[in-house]
Design a protein around this motif. Structure first.
Motif, short mmCIF file in Angstrom:
data_model
loop_
_atom_site.label_atom_id
_atom_site.label_comp_id
_atom_site.label_asym_id
_atom_site.label_seq_id
_atom_site.Cartn_x
_atom_site.Cartn_y
_atom_site.Cartn_z
N LYS A 75 50.84 1.30 -12.31
CA LYS A 75 50.27 0.57 -10.59
C LYS A 75 50.13 1.48 -9.46
O LYS A 75 49.32 1.40 -8.96
CB LYS A 75 50.07 -0.76 -10.51
N LEU A 76 51.40 1.43 -10.23
CA LEU A 76 51.84 2.33 -8.40
C LEU A 76 51.39 3.69 -8.67
O LEU A 76 51.53 4.21 -6.83
CB LEU A 76 53.59 2.24 -8.15
N GLN A 78 48.64 4.65 -9.51
CA GLN A 78 47.32 4.62 -8.89
C GLN A 78 47.40 4.92 -7.69
O GLN A 78 46.71 5.44 -7.17
CB GLN A 78 46.77 3.16 -9.84
N GLU A 79 48.05 4.12 -6.58
CA GLU A 79 48.29 3.39 -5.65
C GLU A 79 48.24 4.96 -4.69
O GLU A 79 48.06 5.44 -3.62
CB GLU A 79 49.21 2.41 -5.22
N LEU A 80 50.19 5.76 -5.47
CA LEU A 80 50.49 7.16 -4.57
C LEU A 80 49.60 8.41 -5.34
O LEU A 80 49.03 9.24 -4.20
CB LEU A 80 51.25 7.69 -5.74
N LYS A 81 48.45 8.58 -6.27
CA LYS A 81 47.55 9.14 -7.52
C LYS A 81 46.42 9.09 -5.48
O LYS A 81 46.02 9.63 -4.96
CB LYS A 81 46.68 9.04 -7.99
N ALA A 82 45.86 7.62 -5.38
CA ALA A 82 44.72 7.00 -4.34
C ALA A 82 44.91 8.31 -3.09
O ALA A 82 44.30 8.23 -1.97
CB ALA A 82 44.69 6.38 -4.32
N ALA A 83 46.35 7.56 -2.55
CA ALA A 83 46.62 7.67 -1.29
C ALA A 83 46.95 9.30 -0.88
O ALA A 83 47.00 10.16 0.00
CB ALA A 83 48.43 7.26 -0.80
N CYS A 84 47.63 10.17 -2.53
CA CYS A 84 46.77 11.57 -1.73
C CYS A 84 46.24 12.41 -2.35
O CYS A 84 45.62 13.65 -2.22
CB CYS A 84 48.69 12.21 -2.84
N LEU A 108 55.48 6.31 1.61
CA LEU A 108 55.12 6.10 0.85
C LEU A 108 55.80 4.97 -0.06
O LEU A 108 55.77 3.73 0.57
CB LEU A 108 54.03 6.18 -0.25
N GLN A 112 56.81 0.93 1.96
CA GLN A 112 56.61 -0.04 0.07
C GLN A 112 58.18 -1.21 -0.14
O GLN A 112 57.97 -1.88 -0.94
CB GLN A 112 56.19 0.15 -0.99
#
Length: 121
Positions: A75-76, A78-84, A108, A112
């Motif tokens: 899940k983390l 996915q969040e990092l990939k989306a932010a980048c 990021l 968190q």
């Protein structure tokens, strides 16, 4: 001729089947692997670095040292990939994000609440 090390344990029981030689429990109830996963947390610092070795010169940002289980790690990631705005994967407890995004990922993770720092050059 070297003497073989003694395992010192039962390896098979007619009642329970295969036995773990380390904890001496049936393999289905073995706690050795769970203890190894819990011990692999690290020192509590998340390290982020850029890596190109073995990738044909392409830069990849690697995140190591997160004390999360598999689902939370995915899940983390996915969040990092989306932010980048980039792709990536989770391999062996490491998060790999395509491209050089180390500074953005450190920011990021600190936001968190993780103790993150930039590692490497």
């Amino acid at each position: 001729m070297k003497p073989r090390p003694a395992t010192g344990g039962l390896v098979y029981s007619t009642e329970a089947g295969r036995m773990c030689p380390t904890c001496r429990r049936p393999v289905v109830q073995c706690v050795c692997k769970q203890a190894a996963k819990a011990a692999a947390v690290g020192d509590g610092t998340v390290r982020v670095w850029r890596e190109t070795k073995g990738r044909g010169g392409k830069a990849v940002t690697v995140v190591r040292g997160l004390a999360l289980d598999g689902a939370a790690l995915v899940k983390l990631a996915q969040e990092l990939k989306a932010a980048c705005g980039s792709g990536g994967t989770v391999k062996d407890g490491l998060i790999e994000v395509q491209g050089d995004h180390a500074d953005k990922i450190v920011a990021l993770l600190v936001q968190q609440g993780h103790a993150a720092k930039r590692a490497g050059g």
